[in-house]
Design a protein around this motif. Structure first.
Motif, PDB file in Angstrom:
ATOM      1  N   PRO A 269       0.837  -1.199   0.000  1.00  0.00           N
ATOM      2  CA  PRO A 269       0.000   0.000   0.000  1.00  0.00           C
ATOM      3  C   PRO A 269       0.880   1.260   0.000  1.00  0.00           C
ATOM      4  CG  PRO A 269       0.074  -0.935   2.207  1.00  0.00           C
ATOM      5  CD  PRO A 269       0.882  -1.850   1.322  1.00  0.00           C
TER       6      PRO A 269
ATOM      7  N   MET B 135       3.613   2.150  -4.986  1.00  0.00           N
ATOM      8  CA  MET B 135       2.378   1.560  -4.533  1.00  0.00           C
ATOM      9  C   MET B 135       1.983   0.449  -5.509  1.00  0.00           C
ATOM     10  SD  MET B 135      -1.173   3.470  -4.604  1.00  0.00           S
ATOM     11  CE  MET B 135      -2.703   2.623  -4.331  1.00  0.00           C
TER      12      MET B 135
ATOM     13  N   ASN C 250       1.832  11.793  -1.242  1.00  0.00           N
ATOM     14  CA  ASN C 250       2.532  10.624  -0.713  1.00  0.00           C
ATOM     15  C   ASN C 250       2.750   9.562  -1.786  1.00  0.00           C
ATOM     16  OD1 ASN C 250       2.426  11.720   1.943  1.00  0.00           O
ATOM     17  ND2 ASN C 250       0.277  11.082   2.047  1.00  0.00           N
TER      18      ASN C 250
ATOM     19  N   GLN D 138       0.586   8.211  -3.637  1.00  0.00           N
ATOM     20  CA  GLN D 138      -0.526   7.268  -3.731  1.00  0.00           C
ATOM     21  C   GLN D 138      -1.292   7.554  -5.016  1.00  0.00           C
ATOM     22  OE1 GLN D 138      -1.711   4.802  -1.416  1.00  0.00           O
ATOM     23  NE2 GLN D 138       0.392   5.035  -0.688  1.00  0.00           N
ATOM     24  N   LEU D 139      -1.541   6.513  -5.785  1.00  0.00           N
ATOM     25  CA  LEU D 139      -2.290   6.702  -7.029  1.00  0.00           C
ATOM     26  C   LEU D 139      -3.769   6.885  -6.692  1.00  0.00           C
ATOM     27  CD1 LEU D 139      -2.234   6.703 -10.154  1.00  0.00           C
ATOM     28  CD2 LEU D 139      -2.740   4.263 -10.051  1.00  0.00           C
ATOM     29  N   LEU D 140      -4.295   8.056  -7.012  1.00  0.00           N
ATOM     30  CA  LEU D 140      -5.703   8.329  -6.686  1.00  0.00           C
ATOM     31  C   LEU D 140      -6.637   7.915  -7.824  1.00  0.00           C
ATOM     32  CD1 LEU D 140      -5.418  11.829  -4.988  1.00  0.00           C
ATOM     33  CD2 LEU D 140      -5.318   9.552  -3.958  1.00  0.00           C
TER      34      LEU D 140
ATOM     35  N   ALA E 159      -7.141   5.251  -9.542  1.00  0.00           N
ATOM     36  CA  ALA E 159      -6.707   3.856  -9.570  1.00  0.00           C
ATOM     37  C   ALA E 159      -7.825   2.884  -9.911  1.00  0.00           C
ATOM     38  CB  ALA E 159      -6.074   3.492  -8.236  1.00  0.00           C
TER      39      ALA E 159
ATOM     40  N   GLN F  61      -6.228  -3.553   3.169  1.00  0.00           N
ATOM     41  CA  GLN F  61      -6.489  -2.635   2.055  1.00  0.00           C
ATOM     42  C   GLN F  61      -5.693  -1.348   2.157  1.00  0.00           C
ATOM     43  OE1 GLN F  61      -8.129  -4.343   0.172  1.00  0.00           O
ATOM     44  NE2 GLN F  61      -9.953  -5.267   1.077  1.00  0.00           N
TER      45      GLN F  61
ATOM     46  N   THR G  58      -3.129   1.479   4.807  1.00  0.00           N
ATOM     47  CA  THR G  58      -2.735   1.925   6.140  1.00  0.00           C
ATOM     48  C   THR G  58      -3.252   3.338   6.375  1.00  0.00           C
ATOM     49  OG1 THR G  58      -0.667   2.928   5.402  1.00  0.00           O
ATOM     50  CG2 THR G  58      -0.587   0.598   5.984  1.00  0.00           C
TER      51      THR G  58
ATOM     52  N   LYS H 276      -2.440  10.364   6.956  1.00  0.00           N
ATOM     53  CA  LYS H 276      -1.888   9.854   5.706  1.00  0.00           C
ATOM     54  C   LYS H 276      -2.531   8.500   5.467  1.00  0.00           C
ATOM     55  CE  LYS H 276       2.804  11.646   5.433  1.00  0.00           C
ATOM     56  NZ  LYS H 276       4.221  11.315   5.597  1.00  0.00           N
ATOM     57  N   VAL H 277      -3.059   8.314   4.300  1.00  0.00           N
ATOM     58  CA  VAL H 277      -3.747   7.066   3.998  1.00  0.00           C
ATOM     59  C   VAL H 277      -3.090   6.452   2.761  1.00  0.00           C
ATOM     60  CG1 VAL H 277      -5.993   6.020   3.514  1.00  0.00           C
ATOM     61  CG2 VAL H 277      -5.849   8.097   4.886  1.00  0.00           C
ATOM     62  N   THR H 278      -2.931   5.148   2.782  1.00  0.00           N
ATOM     63  CA  THR H 278      -2.282   4.490   1.649  1.00  0.00           C
ATOM     64  C   THR H 278      -3.121   3.323   1.135  1.00  0.00           C
ATOM     65  OG1 THR H 278      -1.103   2.744   2.849  1.00  0.00           O
ATOM     66  CG2 THR H 278      -0.039   4.917   2.759  1.00  0.00           C
ATOM     67  N   GLY H 279      -2.699   2.798   0.032  1.00  0.00           N
ATOM     68  CA  GLY H 279      -3.273   1.554  -0.504  1.00  0.00           C
ATOM     69  C   GLY H 279      -4.635   1.766  -1.141  1.00  0.00           C
ATOM     70  N   LEU H 280      -5.380   0.693  -1.210  1.00  0.00           N
ATOM     71  CA  LEU H 280      -6.698   0.756  -1.831  1.00  0.00           C
ATOM     72  C   LEU H 280      -7.606   1.737  -1.129  1.00  0.00           C
ATOM     73  CD1 LEU H 280      -8.031  -2.788  -2.702  1.00  0.00           C
ATOM     74  CD2 LEU H 280      -7.392  -0.940  -4.249  1.00  0.00           C
TER      75      LEU H 280
ATOM     76  N   MET I 221      -6.921   4.508  -0.102  1.00  0.00           N
ATOM     77  CA  MET I 221      -6.706   5.824  -0.687  1.00  0.00           C
ATOM     78  C   MET I 221      -7.109   5.821  -2.157  1.00  0.00           C
ATOM     79  SD  MET I 221      -5.776   8.707   0.278  1.00  0.00           S
ATOM     80  CE  MET I 221      -5.454  10.306  -0.469  1.00  0.00           C
ATOM     81  N   SER I 222      -6.657   4.794  -2.888  1.00  0.00           N
ATOM     82  CA  SER I 222      -6.801   4.862  -4.343  1.00  0.00           C
ATOM     83  C   SER I 222      -8.251   4.641  -4.774  1.00  0.00           C
ATOM     84  CB  SER I 222      -5.880   3.857  -5.018  1.00  0.00           C
ATOM     85  OG  SER I 222      -6.188   2.554  -4.615  1.00  0.00           O
ATOM     86  N   MET I 223      -8.980   3.835  -4.025  1.00  0.00           N
ATOM     87  CA  MET I 223     -10.376   3.626  -4.410  1.00  0.00           C
ATOM     88  C   MET I 223     -11.292   4.495  -3.572  1.00  0.00           C
ATOM     89  SD  MET I 223     -10.489   0.732  -6.617  1.00  0.00           S
ATOM     90  CE  MET I 223     -12.028  -0.074  -6.288  1.00  0.00           C
TER      91      MET I 223
ATOM     92  N   ALA J 100     -10.499   7.539  -2.058  1.00  0.00           N
ATOM     93  CA  ALA J 100     -10.059   8.914  -1.809  1.00  0.00           C
ATOM     94  C   ALA J 100     -11.204   9.925  -1.739  1.00  0.00           C
ATOM     95  CB  ALA J 100      -9.056   9.341  -2.878  1.00  0.00           C
ATOM     96  N   ARG J 101     -12.116   9.790  -2.704  1.00  0.00           N
ATOM     97  CA  ARG J 101     -13.170  10.813  -2.757  1.00  0.00           C
ATOM     98  C   ARG J 101     -14.134  10.707  -1.577  1.00  0.00           C
ATOM     99  NH1 ARG J 101     -15.875   9.993  -8.208  1.00  0.00           N
ATOM    100  NH2 ARG J 101     -15.474   7.860  -7.552  1.00  0.00           N
TER     101      ARG J 101
END
Lengths: 784, 146, 158
Positions: A43, A105, A696, A698-700, A702, B84, B86, B111-115, B117-119, B121-122
Motif C-alpha cells: 500500500p 504503490m 505521498n 498514492q495513485l488516486l 486507480a 487494504q 494503512t 496519511k492514507v495508503t493503498g486501496l 486511498m486509491s479507491m 479517496a473521494r
C-alpha cells in the motif's frame, strides 16, 4: 498478377470466434489441477520491509503456498532486465517481488497460491507485512530537487540518465538571431493504458520433460521467453514454451516482461501444479506500465518571413520506480528524433532527463514518445502562428519539407524517406471546408459561441526498426521480423509469423498478402502466431511494425517459395526456368498459357518428389528474417473542430477529419479501424485521461471510477481519408498505421480547444482539458 | 487529509477529560472497535472494522497518547494497518471549560495508503468526518449516562 | 455453506451448488465453462461481462449467482440460433465493430437490450445506450454502425 485481395476491405476472418464468444483469452484457459495466485501488493509508495508473516495465510484452508521476494531470490531468481541501455544510465535491480524495500504503490511483496481465486484473495489479506514507511516522491520535477527522497541508492539524485540530441550551439545561435520566438511549458500527463482484457498468466511445469509452458497476454511471446528464461529464471530457452493466445488489446502495455508472469512460472515448479493469475482491474492500474509523463519546456524561433530557424526542447521524463523493458528508449530515441515533425527546421536541440520516482514504471504506450514529440511540435506551431497573426494552416504549409527534398535528413538523426505533406493538408482542408468554417467561427463568436479549429500535421517513424540503427542507439536486440511459410502437399498454406495480433487483424491482412502472391483462395491460408513452440523466433508487435516488417518477412518467404515452385514447374513443363511465368496461381510457359501446372499440383509434386528436378530438395517451405532498411514514415493532417461552452467549460467535438498517408493499404477496413481507435486514445489524453498521484505518491486515479476512459458518447464520428505515398524501401510499399491516430489526435484536440479560447487570450492549458480547468481559465481570463 | 472541528459537551471539563482518558469509553465511542487494550503507558492496541466506500476490512491499530496536560490537552496518534492499506493519523484534542460545559477543539491530519486511498479517496474526508461526528455523539451519550 | 441454484443458461437448465458470494460471471465462466462472458474491471464500469438476465442486460460481475436462481440467462454463446448469427453479431462483423474482441460480447448484449427498447435508435441514442461499455480499440465509430446495421436488419425482418 491480378490483385484479388490486396487493397480489398475484407471482413475479418478472426471475427466469427469473437462475435460468438469463442475467442480464447488466457483467463479462459484451464488445466487439470489448476491453482490460483493472488499478489500481495504494497500500500506504500516507499517503505522498508521489516518482516513478512506468512503463518496466518498458510493456515487458511485451501492455501497451498506463500512466497516472498526473498524466497525467489534465494532460489536464484535474478532481476528483470531492461532491453534498452543508454550511455551512463543507472540500472538498479528490479526483482519480481520486492526484497528489502518497496518503491511504488502496488509493488508485489508476496504471492499466495490457493485452490481457487476467491481463497487466494482471502488469504492474500492474511499475509502480514511489517513496513517502515519512508518519504516518497511521484512528480518528475520534484524528484530532481535537492533533498528529494531517493528511489534507489544507485541514483541518489534520482537521475537515471541525461540524454541529448542535436546541435546546442547552433540552436542557441539560431535563437539569438531570431525575429520572433515563442516558449511554452507543458505537461504531457501520465496515462494508464487500460486494455480491456486485464493481463493474465498461466504456467505449467512438467517434471517428466523438465519443460515449462506459459500462457501469457503478450504482444511478443519470443521476447517474453528470451527475457524470462535467459535473464531472470535461468531456464534453458528451449525448455520454456510461451503461448500468447487471443489477447484483448495491448497498446504497448503487453510488450514488457512483468513480475507476475515470472512469479507464476517460477511458482508452478515450486508447487508442482499449474498456476494462474489474472489481474483485477485495480491491479492493472498499479502494475501495467504507464505511458507519457513528461514535463517540457519548448521554444521555437522564426525569421522575418516566418520561416523556422530552430527549436529548443528540455524534457523531464518520469520513468517510475524501475526501468521497464523498453523504458529508456521511449523519451529519447522515439521522442527527440521526431521533433522535426513535417517541417524544415535547420537546427534542433533537445535535452531529456530520465528520472526515477516512487510510481509505477513508465514504458511504451500507443505512440510511445512520438505523441509526446508531436504534441510539442504542434503546440509550438500553433503558438507561433498566433504570435505572428498567421493562419495556423498556412504557417504550417510555409514551413513544410517540400516533396522534392526527400530523402530528407532532419537535424535529429532521422532520414525521412518520402512525404507529401501539402497533399494531406489540402485534402483535410477541403474535407472540413476550412474557409467556410473560419467564417462560421467568426460569426458564432459574435453570438458568444466558441468554436475552435485545431490542426495536427504529424509525422511518425514506425515499423521499427533497422537492427543496426537501433543497436547503435542502445537496443539490446535487433528489430527484424520472421516468417515461416509452409506449403502443404495439397497446396494449402500455413504461415508462422513472429508478429502478434491482439486486435490488428493479422489473420486477415497477412492472408490477403499470401493469397495474392500465391494466387490461391484466401480460405487456403492459415496464419499462426503467438506460440514459441511453432513459430520461429520473432520480435512481436509494437511500434506499428507488423505490416511493414512482419508483412515484408512473409513476402520474402513467399518469394523463396515461388522460386522453388518455379523450378519444379519448369521441370514438370519441360521448359527452361526463366521461360516459366507464374500468374493467378498457375505456372505456364511464356506465350503458352494453356499448358500450365497449378500451384497445388506443384506443391504436391514437391512432397511426392517422384517427377522432380534432380538435385532439388523435396518439400516446399521457406523461412525469412526481414530487417528493414529504414523506419517507415507515415504522415498526415488531422483537424479537430470543437465547441467550448464558456459557462461550463465543457468541450464538444463537432467534427474530426483525419487524412493519413500510410502508403499502400492492405485492408482499408482494418486500416480505418486502427485510425479510429488511435484517435479515440489521442482524444482521451487531450480531454479525459490522466493519472493522479497525491503528495505521498498514492495513485488516486486507480480504478475506472476515477480514471476517465473515453465512452461512446464522448466521441464524435470520425471522417477518414487517405493519401497514398508508398514506402520506397519495403516490398509491400506499406507503412505502419496502428499509432498514427494517437500521435496526431492529442495535439489536434488541444489546438482546437485553444483556438476556441483564443478570444479570452488563453494561450495554454495542460491536459486533460476537463471542464473544470477550462472554466477556471476562462474565469481567470475574465477577471484579468 | 485534514480534519478540524469543535464540539460542545454539556458536561464539566473533568468528566469529559476522564472519559477521554478511559480506554473502555474510547473503545465504545470509536465506531467499529472490536477490541482495545492498553499495552504500555498511554499506548493501546485495537482491532477495528472500517469501511470506506467499496473498501472494507479489519484493521490493527496502535493508539498512542502524548503531550498529556490534564484536563486540557493531549495528542493522539492512530497507526492502523489492514489488508487494504494503512492509516497514520496524528492530531490534538484541546478542552476548554466554559460555563459548566466543555468545548472541545480537535485538529489533525491523516496519511492514507493503498486501496483505501486509491479507491476511497473521494469518500475519505466525508467518511472520516462522519466517524468523528458519530464518535462525539456517542461520547455525549455516554457522558449523559455515566 | 454452499447453496443450490437452478439457472437456465442459453435454454439449458443447470442445477449446481455454489458459494453464496460467487459472482454470476464466475458461475458462467468457471462452473459452466462459458468463457464468452468476460471480466474487465472490478467496479462495474467496463461492461465486458454484460449478459441478459430474463431478457434484460445486466453486468454479471455485479450479480451473485444465487440472485440468478430461477432466472433465464442468455450469454453471447446463446445468441446465434440454429447456426444463424444474430443481426447484431452480423453487424459487428460486417462493420468491423470489433478489433481485439474482448469487449464485444458485452457490447453486443448491451446493444441487444437497446434494440429491444428502441428498435430505431439514432446514433446519439446508440452512443448513450452503450456508455456503460468500454471499448479501447475501435473508438466506437464502427460499433455505432454495427448497431445501426442490426437495427435496420431487425426492422426488415419484423
Amino acid at each position: 498478377m491480378a490483385t484479388r485481395y490486396f487493397g480489398v476491405a475484407m471482413k475479418r476472418r478472426e471475427d466469427p470466434r469473437f462475435i460468438t464468444g469463442r475467442g480464447t483469452y488466457v483467463d479462459d484457459l484451464t488445466l487439470p489441477g489448476l491453482v490460483y495466485a493472488a499478489m500481495v501488493r504494497s500500500p506504500h509508495a516507499h517503505a522498508r520491509i521489516r518482516a513478512i508473516h506468512k503463518e496466518k495465510a498458510l493456515q487458511h484452508p485451501g492455501v497451498i503456498a506463500v512466497f516472498t521476494g526473498k524466497d525467489m531470490v534465494d532460489s536464484g531468481v535474478k532481476s528483470l532486465p531492461c532491453g534498452w541501455l543508454l550511455p551512463g544510465m543507472k540500472l538498479p535491480p528490479h526483482y519480481p517481488m520486492a526484497v528489502d524495500k518497496v518503491r511504488h504503490m502496488g509493488e508485489i511483496v508476496a504471492v499466495v497460491i490457493a485452490e481457487d481465486r476467491y481463497t487466494a484473495e482471502d488469504a492474500a489479506e492474511l499475509v502480514e507485512v511489517e513496513y517502515e514507511p519512508l518519504p516518497a516522491v511521484a512528480d518528475g520535477a520534484k524528484a530532481l530537487q535537492p533533498g528529494a527522497p531517493a528511489v534507489h541508492d544507485e541514483a541518489p539524485d534520482n537521475v537515471c540518465f541525461r540524454w541529448s540530441i542535436g546541435d546546442r550551439e547552433k540552436t542557441d545561435e539560431a535563437f539569438r538571431r531570431a525575429h520572433r520566438t515563442v516558449k511554452v511549458e507543458l505537461v504531457n500527463q501520465r496515462l494508464i493504458p487500460n486494455a480491456i482484457e486485464p493481463r493474465a498468466a498461466m504456467a505449467q511445469y512438467n517434471p517428466a520433460t523438465d519443460e515449462y509452458t506459459l500462457w501469457v497476454t503478450s504482444q511478443n511471446p519470443h521476447v517474453h521467453r528470451l527475457l524470462m528464461a535467459a535473464f531472470v529464471l535461468g531456464i534453458p530457452e528451449h525448455k520454456l514454451r510461451v503461448i500468447s493466445p487471443d489477447v484483448g488489446g495491448g497498446f504497448g502495455s503487453k510488450i514488457f516482461l512483468y513480475p507476475e508472469e515470472t512469479i507464476v512460472t517460477w511458482a508452478a515448479r515450486q508447487v508442482g501444479r499449474p498456476v494462474k493469475w489474472t489481474a483485477r482491474r485495480r491491479e492493472s492500474f498499479v502494475s501495467d506500465a504507464h505511458g507519457r509523463d513528461h514535463i517540457t519546456e519548448a521554444e521555437l524561433a522564426v525569421d522575418e518571413k516566418g520561416k523556422i530557424l530552430g527549436m529548443r526542447v528540455k524534457t523531464i521524463a518520469n520513468l517510475g520506480a524501475y526501468l521497464s523493458t523498453f523504458a529508456p528508449a521511449i523519451p529519447t530515441y522515439l521522442y527527440g528524433t521526431l521533433l522535426s515533425g513535417q517541417y524544415e527546421i535547420p537546427t534542433i536541440y533537445c535535452e531529456v532527463t530520465g528520472v526515477f520516482t516512487h510510481t509505477t514504471p513508465v514504458d511504451a504506450y500507443r505512440g510511445a514518445g512520438r505523441p509526446e514529440a508531436t504534441y510539442v511540435v504542434e503546440r509550438l506551431m500553433d503558438l507561433m502562428a498566433r504570435e505572428l497573426g498567421e493562419d495556423p494552416a498556412e504557417f504550417r504549409r510555409k514551413n513544410f519539407i517540400p516533396p522534392d527534398k526527400f530523402p530528407y535528413q532532419t537535424p535529429v538523426a532521422l532520414q525521412y524517406d518520402s512525404g507529401n505533406y501539402e497533399g494531406a493538408l489540402n485534402k483535410a482542408l477541403e474535407a472540413i471546408r476550412y474557409k467556410e468554417l473560419r467564417r462560421q467561427q467568426e460569426e458564432l463568436r459574435k453570438q458568444g459561441r466558441y468554436i475552435g479549429i485545431g490542426f495536427s500535421c504529424y509525422i511518425e517513424a514506425c515499423g521499427i526498426a533497422p537492427s543496426q540503427v537501433v543497436g547503435s542507439l542502445g537496443a539490446q536486440a535487433g528489430l527484424w521480423e520472421s516468417a515461416l511459410v509452409r506449403v502443404h502437399p495439397t497446396g494449402k498454406v500455413t504461415v508462422y509469423t513472429g508478429s502478434h495480433t491482439h486486435g490488428q487483424g493479422h489473420e486477415t491482412a497477412f492472408a490477403q498478402i499470401v493469397a495474392d502472391e500465391l494466387g490461391i483462395p484466401i480460405e487456403d491460408v492459415e496464419i499462426v502466431h503467438g506460440d514459441t513452440g511453432s513459430v520461429p523466433f520473432g520480435m512481436g508487435t509494437y511500434g506499428s511494425r507488423s505490416a511493414p516488417v512482419g508483412g515484408s518477412a512473409i513476402v520474402l518467404s513467399l518469394q523463396k517459395i515461388k522460386e522453388k515452385a518455379r523450378k519444379i514447374a519448369a521441370y514438370l513443363l519441360e521448359a527452361a526456368e526463366e521461360d516459366v511465368v507464374f500468374e493467378d496461381g498457375k505456372f505456364y510457359v511464356k506465350g503458352v498459357p494453356d499448358r500450365f501446372k497449378t500451384f497445388q499440383e506443384v506443391a504436391l509434386q514437391a512432397y511426392l518428389a517422384h517427377n522432380y528436378p534432380p538435385g532439388l530438395e523435396p518439400g516446399l517451405e521457406a523461412s525469412s528474417f526481414y530487417d528493414p532498411k529504414n523506419f517507415t514514415f507515415p504522415f498526415g493532417t488531422h483537424i479537430c473542430v470543437v465547441e467550448v461552452d464558456p459557462e461550463t467549460g465543457k468541450v464538444k467535438i463537432l467534427r474530426y477529419v483525419a487524412v493519413d498517408d500510410a502508403g499502400r493499404i492492405i485492408n482499408p477496413l482494418i486500416a480505418e479501424g486502427q485510425v479510429h481507435g488511435g484517435i479515440a486514445q489521442g482524444i482521451g489524453q487531450a480531454l479525459l485521461e490522466g493519472a493522479i498521484y497525491d503528495e505521498n505518491a498514492q495513485l488516486l486515479s486507480a480504478s475506472l471510477l476515477d480514471y476517465a476512459l473515453p465512452r461512446a458518447d464522448d466521441l464524435p464520428p470520425f471522417e477518414i481519408d487517405h493519401t497514398v505515398t508508398p514506402c520506397p524501401h519495403n516490398p509491400l510499399g506499406v507503412k505502419g498505421i496502428g499509432e498514427t491516430g494517437t500521435i496526431a489526435a492529442t495535439a489536434a484536440a488541444v489546438n482546437a480547444v485553444m483556438d476556441a479560447l483564443a478570444p479570452f487570450g488563453i494561450r495554454h492549458i495542460d491536459m486533460p482539458l476537463t471542464p473544470e480547468k477550462i472554466w477556471r481559465a476562462i474565469q481567470a481570463a475574465r477577471a484579468a | 487529509m485534514q480534519l478540524k472541528g469543535s464540539y460542545r459537551f454539556k458536561a464539566v471539563i473533568d468528566r469529559v477529560w476522564g472519559a477521554l482518558m478511559n480506554p473502555q469509553v474510547i473503545a465504545r465511542l470509536l465506531p467499529g472497535v472490536e477490541r482495545l487494550e492498553p499495552v504500555g503507558d498511554n499506548v493501546y492496541e485495537a482491532e477495528m472494522r472500517l469501511g470506506i466506500g467499496p473498501i472494507s476490512g479489519r484493521y490493527k491499530a496502535r493508539i498512542t497518547l502524548s503531550e498529556i496536560d490534564p484536563p486540557n490537552h493531549y495528542r493522539i496518534r492512530i497507526q492502523a494497518q489492514g489488508p487494504q492499506g494503512t492509516v497514520d493519523a496524528n492530531g490534538t484534542i484541546d478542552l476548554t471549560a466554559d460555563d459548566g460545559e466543555t468545548v472541545m477543539h480537535y485538529e489533525g491530519e491523516a496519511k492514507v495508503t493503498g486501496l483505501l486511498m486509491s479507491m476511497g479517496a473521494r469518500l475519505l474526508e466525508p467518511t472520516a468526518q462522519m466517524l468523528v461526528n458519530q464518535g462525539l455523539k456517542n461520547l455525549e451519550a455516554q457522558l449523559a449516562s455515566l | 455453506m454452499k447453496v443450490p441454484v437452478t439457472i437456465t443458461v442459453n435454454g439449458q437448465v443447470y442445477q449446481r451448488e455454489v458459494e453464496p458470494r460467487m459472482l454470476l460471471v464466475h458461475f458462467l465462466r468457471e462452473v459452466l465453462g462459458l468463457t464468452g462472458t468476460h471480466v474487465g474491471c472490478d467496479t462495474s464500469q467496463c461492461g465486458a461481462c454484460v449478459v441478459l438476465m430474463d431478457g434484460k442486460a445486466v453486468k454479471s460481475c455485479t450479480v451473485f449467482a444465487v440472485q440468478a436462481d430461477g432466472a433465464q440467462i442468455t450469454t453471447i454463446e446463446g445468441l446465434a440460433r440454429n447456426g444463424q448469427l444474430h443481426p447484431l453479431q452480423e453487424g459487428f462483423w460486417e462493420m468491423h465493430g470489433l478489433q481485439c474482441g474482448f469487449c464485444t460480447p458485452g457490447m453486443i448484449l448491451a446493444a441487444y437490450d437497446l434494440l429491444q427498447r428502441n428498435p430505431n435508435p439514432t446514433d446519439e441514442e446508440i452512443r448513450h445506450a452503450l456508455e456503460g461499455n468500454y471499448c479501447r480499440c475501435t473508438g466506437y465509430h464502427n460499433i455505432v454502425r454495427a448497431v445501426r446495421y442490426a437495427a435496420e436488419k431487425l426492422r426488415v425482418q419484423a
